[in-house]
Design a protein around this motif. Structure first.
Motif, PDB file in Angstrom:
ATOM      1  N   THR A 122       0.830  -1.195   0.000  1.00  0.00           N
ATOM      2  CA  THR A 122       0.000   0.000   0.000  1.00  0.00           C
ATOM      3  C   THR A 122       0.869   1.251   0.000  1.00  0.00           C
ATOM      4  OG1 THR A 122      -1.660  -1.211   1.232  1.00  0.00           O
ATOM      5  CG2 THR A 122      -1.878   1.154   1.183  1.00  0.00           C
ATOM      6  N   ILE A 123       0.600   2.112  -0.964  1.00  0.00           N
ATOM      7  CA  ILE A 123       1.324   3.373  -1.060  1.00  0.00           C
ATOM      8  C   ILE A 123       0.340   4.531  -1.107  1.00  0.00           C
ATOM      9  CG2 ILE A 123       3.334   2.400  -2.231  1.00  0.00           C
ATOM     10  CD1 ILE A 123       2.238   3.723  -4.819  1.00  0.00           C
ATOM     11  N   VAL A 124       0.872   5.701  -0.802  1.00  0.00           N
ATOM     12  CA  VAL A 124       0.121   6.954  -0.904  1.00  0.00           C
ATOM     13  C   VAL A 124       0.889   7.827  -1.883  1.00  0.00           C
ATOM     14  CG1 VAL A 124      -0.660   9.000   0.354  1.00  0.00           C
ATOM     15  CG2 VAL A 124      -0.683   6.781   1.479  1.00  0.00           C
ATOM     16  N   HIS A 145       5.610  11.888  -5.846  1.00  0.00           N
ATOM     17  CA  HIS A 145       6.337  10.828  -5.151  1.00  0.00           C
ATOM     18  C   HIS A 145       5.373   9.754  -4.666  1.00  0.00           C
ATOM     19  CE1 HIS A 145      10.157  13.095  -4.726  1.00  0.00           C
ATOM     20  NE2 HIS A 145       9.370  14.153  -4.614  1.00  0.00           N
ATOM     21  N   ALA A 146       5.930   8.630  -4.284  1.00  0.00           N
ATOM     22  CA  ALA A 146       5.163   7.555  -3.656  1.00  0.00           C
ATOM     23  C   ALA A 146       5.739   7.335  -2.262  1.00  0.00           C
ATOM     24  CB  ALA A 146       5.266   6.273  -4.469  1.00  0.00           C
ATOM     25  N   VAL A 178      -2.751   7.626   4.919  1.00  0.00           N
ATOM     26  CA  VAL A 178      -1.822   8.612   5.481  1.00  0.00           C
ATOM     27  C   VAL A 178      -0.406   8.178   5.129  1.00  0.00           C
ATOM     28  CG1 VAL A 178      -0.966   9.662   7.615  1.00  0.00           C
ATOM     29  CG2 VAL A 178      -3.396   9.113   7.372  1.00  0.00           C
ATOM     30  N   PRO A 179       0.384   9.089   4.512  1.00  0.00           N
ATOM     31  CA  PRO A 179       1.744   8.695   4.155  1.00  0.00           C
ATOM     32  C   PRO A 179       2.635   8.547   5.383  1.00  0.00           C
ATOM     33  CG  PRO A 179       1.397  11.007   3.642  1.00  0.00           C
ATOM     34  CD  PRO A 179       0.077  10.454   4.090  1.00  0.00           C
ATOM     35  N   GLY A 180       3.588   7.643   5.263  1.00  0.00           N
ATOM     36  CA  GLY A 180       4.600   7.494   6.296  1.00  0.00           C
ATOM     37  C   GLY A 180       5.551   8.681   6.247  1.00  0.00           C
ATOM     38  N   PRO A 181       6.596   8.684   7.071  1.00  0.00           N
ATOM     39  CA  PRO A 181       7.474   9.846   7.164  1.00  0.00           C
ATOM     40  C   PRO A 181       8.408  10.062   5.982  1.00  0.00           C
ATOM     41  CG  PRO A 181       8.264   8.094   8.578  1.00  0.00           C
ATOM     42  CD  PRO A 181       6.937   7.651   8.039  1.00  0.00           C
ATOM     43  N   GLN A 194       2.031  17.176   0.188  1.00  0.00           N
ATOM     44  CA  GLN A 194       0.580  17.031   0.300  1.00  0.00           C
ATOM     45  C   GLN A 194       0.162  15.673  -0.254  1.00  0.00           C
ATOM     46  OE1 GLN A 194      -1.164  20.328  -1.802  1.00  0.00           O
ATOM     47  NE2 GLN A 194      -1.060  21.613   0.013  1.00  0.00           N
ATOM     48  N   ALA A 195      -0.652  14.974   0.506  1.00  0.00           N
ATOM     49  CA  ALA A 195      -1.186  13.704   0.024  1.00  0.00           C
ATOM     50  C   ALA A 195      -2.168  13.984  -1.113  1.00  0.00           C
ATOM     51  CB  ALA A 195      -1.880  12.947   1.147  1.00  0.00           C
ATOM     52  N   ALA A 196      -2.068  13.212  -2.174  1.00  0.00           N
ATOM     53  CA  ALA A 196      -2.965  13.371  -3.317  1.00  0.00           C
ATOM     54  C   ALA A 196      -4.285  12.676  -3.022  1.00  0.00           C
ATOM     55  CB  ALA A 196      -2.325  12.771  -4.557  1.00  0.00           C
TER      56      ALA A 196
END
Length: 78
Positions: free
Chosen positions: A3-5, A21-22, A32-35, A47-49
């Motif tokens: 799973t990616i964001v 980016h991924a 929610v993206p990791g750090p 910013q998360a897409a």
């Protein structure tokens, strides 16, 4: 695919997308993206897409309208 964001590196006061980016998801989260991105950059100022990578074979992990802005290292890692 794990799973990616999709996250946007933004630029300027209008927050225009500079690079796509991924990032792996944060532990226990699904959107929610990791750090860090897959290329190792900090996601704090990104910013998360709203884009959700499709699980179908042949589908892209990134929004097609930003295909020319992909981070090459993230694309290779995906």
């Amino acid at each position: 695919m794990s799973t990616i964001v999709v996250v946007y590196e933004v630029d300027g006061p209008d927050l225009s997308v500079r690079r796509v980016h991924a990032a792996p998801t944060a532990p226990g989260q699904t959107s929610v993206p990791g750090p860090r991105t897959l290329c190792g950059r900090d996601t704090f100022a990104m910013q998360a897409a709203a884009w959700t990578p499709a699980a179908e074979p042949g589908a892209t992990w990134y929004p097609p309208r930003h295909a020319d802005l992909l981070c090459a290292a993230c694309a290779d890692a995906v």
